[in-house]
Scaffold this motif. Structure first.
Motif, short mmCIF file in Angstrom:
data_model
loop_
_atom_site.label_atom_id
_atom_site.label_comp_id
_atom_site.label_asym_id
_atom_site.label_seq_id
_atom_site.Cartn_x
_atom_site.Cartn_y
_atom_site.Cartn_z
N ARG A 23 -30.81 5.51 -34.93
CA ARG A 23 -30.15 6.62 -35.62
C ARG A 23 -28.64 6.61 -35.38
NH1 ARG A 23 -32.89 12.10 -34.18
NH2 ARG A 23 -33.91 10.95 -32.51
N LEU A 80 -30.59 5.50 -24.33
CA LEU A 80 -31.36 6.04 -25.44
C LEU A 80 -32.58 5.18 -25.73
CD1 LEU A 80 -28.49 6.87 -27.97
CD2 LEU A 80 -29.47 8.35 -26.21
N LEU A 84 -27.49 14.54 -28.16
CA LEU A 84 -27.28 13.24 -27.51
C LEU A 84 -25.81 12.82 -27.53
CD1 LEU A 84 -30.26 11.29 -29.14
CD2 LEU A 84 -30.26 12.53 -26.98
N GLN A 92 -33.70 6.26 -31.09
CA GLN A 92 -32.44 7.01 -31.01
C GLN A 92 -31.25 6.09 -31.24
OE1 GLN A 92 -33.20 8.54 -27.09
NE2 GLN A 92 -33.83 10.56 -27.84
N ASN A 122 -39.26 9.85 -31.08
CA ASN A 122 -38.34 9.01 -30.30
C ASN A 122 -37.91 9.75 -29.05
OD1 ASN A 122 -37.22 8.12 -33.45
ND2 ASN A 122 -37.96 6.57 -32.04
N GLY A 123 -37.93 9.05 -27.91
CA GLY A 123 -37.53 9.65 -26.65
C GLY A 123 -38.62 10.44 -25.96
N LEU A 147 -28.60 14.29 -33.86
CA LEU A 147 -28.06 13.63 -32.67
C LEU A 147 -27.20 14.55 -31.82
CD1 LEU A 147 -26.99 10.25 -34.33
CD2 LEU A 147 -28.93 10.59 -32.79
#
Length: 585
Positions: free
Chosen positions: A149, A142, A134, A146, A358-359, A131
């Protein structure tokens, strides 16, 4: 560490207890996996450990639950916060602050930890869960994975002795799920943390469990034992266990590695037999349109890709044969370039799985197709219309979206009222939506409030609401989140039926088993770009991250599901006599 003494939970107006006869001990420093079909009370059992049941959920708790010697009937969740860390199915309901770093620090600040301790633990958690990039991002920007997490990280930083996790990997891509599970193993093995985890995606977690706690049916007494022993009698089991039952392996394998060690004879039996190829209602899946050149990138990869095009295997379908098309689609969300030069076409009767970390831009692409977001470059057409420029009442006849958070579609006080409203909005005969609910979610009474459903049950209800209108294009964002294998099998049956009728289906999913069972094509996104687009078997078999368990066990042969293998072996050769539950039928 956790002791259940004749625990039972009954909610108001329920005709039977949700939990009954729970009498067992979860030892310190073990990872215990809680399994069972949807609606058997897994979330309720977890809630009794954290104190949410009955202090926040209501209901009557009988018996006694103690955690580290504290009785959860007399200790509310805030009085257990230093001992028990909890992450529920919905990470959005968990957040208190606005940014990632603040959320990771909040729990420690509430417990009064020293600033230097907080600083160190935040940095450790950022690194553990990937992370760090981020840390300053607003949580609202997000992706779902994300956010999950971050939610897990926020309960790790106070260093609780007990972790209670409800579907912790449900919204994570395969690589992120492996990272989270590795962190949990490290906590269990090195720090003696006790982890009690409910998870439907057993293929991800069962090999890491020290013990498995099975709730076979609502109100039935649980079974606690070694993973292989419990999987032998469980009504829900992962594909690798299902394959072991089919092949007659003893003991049953729990991991791909265990299965591969025994798979040589099975591979020999399957040699020379071709797996069936998925086809749409009107024939083989239409080849994808050529993708646009990727946006310029730095480094060696950028130089290699900069002047090349992702070439398709056949010409793109004509406009008359396309339900939706994106051409050079670009889209920015704040500072983030979420999509870059995405070209994609979807034909009637075709099922396309969008995959990627993810993302990567999967949910953003679905939002552009339904008209929720305006493209900043390129174009999108659905049914010949520009979704963002068309009135929602007009678009709903052409495209339907089931979002990651099904509660966004649920407003009524009962299941019956939701269904009646869906029938009215869609102009469908009364009872159409209720019939779909019964197919996807059998046994749920009309008077049930949607908030009293489990996450998987709410998802099934939201899907039924959208399907009532029978839109030509159906979009689903993580449709198997919270679904057990039986519910997933019912979902696959419904979606296959829609594809056979000519509906196009696009699903953004991290569920590699669902993609293997259902999708004609797989499109992989990375950093907002299309990096792969082709037939499912060709794309996923060669991918360490996105290959299903059966493909990993039987590679290099292109078998994707246990059902394919069962069909090839034939009933006379198969030792398996029971119905398949390890993968959708």
């Amino acid at each position: 560490m956790i002791r259940f003494e004749q625990v039972a939970v009954r909610y108001a107006d329920a005709d039977r207890p949700t939990l009954s006869g729970v009498d067992l001990t979860v030892p310190e420093g073990e990872l215990v996996l809680l399994v069972g079909p949807s609606g058997v009370g897994k979330s309720t059992l977890l809630g009794t450990v954290s104190g949410l049941v009955p202090h926040f959920t209501g209901g009557v708790l009988s018996g006694r639950v103690t955690v580290g010697g504290r009785d959860t009937r007399t200790h509310k969740p805030r009085e257990l916060a230093d001992l028990v860390g909890t992450v529920g199915q919905d990470p959005l309901a968990h957040f208190v602050t606005a940014t990632v770093e603040d959320e990771l620090a909040y729990g420690m600040e509430s417990l009064g930890l020293a600033p230097d301790v907080m600083r160190r633990r935040v940095e450790e958690t950022l690194d553990l869960l990937g992370l760090a990039e981020l840390r300053d991002r607003p949580i609202a920007t997000l992706s779902g994975g994300q956010q999950q997490r971050v939610a897990i990280g926020s309960v790790l930083t106070p260093h609780p002795k007990v972790l209670v996790l409800d579907e912790p990997t449900s919204a994570l891509d395969p690589a992120a799920a492996e990272e989270v599970l590795a962190v949990l193993q490290r906590l269990v093995h090195d720090l003696g943390t006790t982890v009690l985890m409910a998870e439907h995606r057993l293929e991800r977690v069962v090999q890491y469990a020290d013990q498995v706690l099975l709730l076979p049916s609502p109100g039935a007494a649980p079974v606690l034992g070694a993973p292989a022993d419990v999987m032998a009698l469980s009504p829900v089991r992962p594909p690798v266990v299902e394959l072991g039952r089919l092949a007659g392996w003893e003991p049953l394998p729990l991991s791909v590695r265990d299965a591969r060690r025994r798979s040589a004879p099975l591979r020999e039996r399957l040699a020379g037999t071709a797996p069936p190829v998925a086809s749409t209602a009107s024939g083989p899946a239409t080849a994808p349109a050529p993708a646009a050149p990727p946006a310029p990138r730095g480094g060696l990869l950028g130089r290699l890709l900069g002047g090349r095009r992702h070439t398709a295997e056949a010409p793109a379908p004509s406009e008359a044969a396309v339900v939706a098309r994106a051409d050079g689609l670009g889209l920015r969300r704040g500072r983030v370039e979420a999509l870059r030069r995405v070209t994609l076409s979807v034909a009637p009767g075709e099922t396309v799985a969008l995959m990627g970390r993810n993302g990567a831009g999967k949910s953003t692409l679905l939002s552009a197709l339904v008209g929720m977001l305006e493209p900043t470059a390129g174009s999108v057409l659905v049914g010949g219309l520009h979704p963002f420029r068309t009135a929602p009442r007009e678009m709903v006849r052409r495209v339907g979206l089931v979002p990651q958070e099904p509660r966004d579609l649920l407003y009524a006080d009962t299941v019956a009222a939701e269904c009646a409203a869906a029938d009215s909005d869609a102009g469908a005969p009364p009872g159409s939506c209720r019939a779909l609910v019964s197919e996807l979610l059998p046994g749920v009474p009309d008077a049930t409030h949607p908030r009293d459903l489990s996450e998987g049950q709410r998802l099934a209800l939201a899907l039924a609401l959208v399907l009532t209108a029978r839109p030509p294009l159906l979009l689903l964002d993580e449709p198997t989140r919270g679904l057990d294998y039986a519910a997933k099998a019912r979902l696959v049956g419904v979606l296959r039926g829609l594809a056979d009728e000519g509906h196009a289906v696009v699903l953004a999913t991290h569920d590699v088993e669902l993609a293997a069972e259902l999708a004609h094509r797989v499109v992989i996104l990375a950093d907002g770009e299309v990096v792969a687009d082709g037939p499912t078997a060709r794309v996923v078999v060669s991918s360490p991250a996105f290959a299903p368990q059966t493909a990993k066990v039987l590679a290099p042969q292109e078998w994707l599901t246990v059902n394919q293998v069962r069909t090839a072996l034939g009933p006379a050769q198969s030792p398996e006599t029971g119905p398949s539950t390890g993968s959708p039928a």
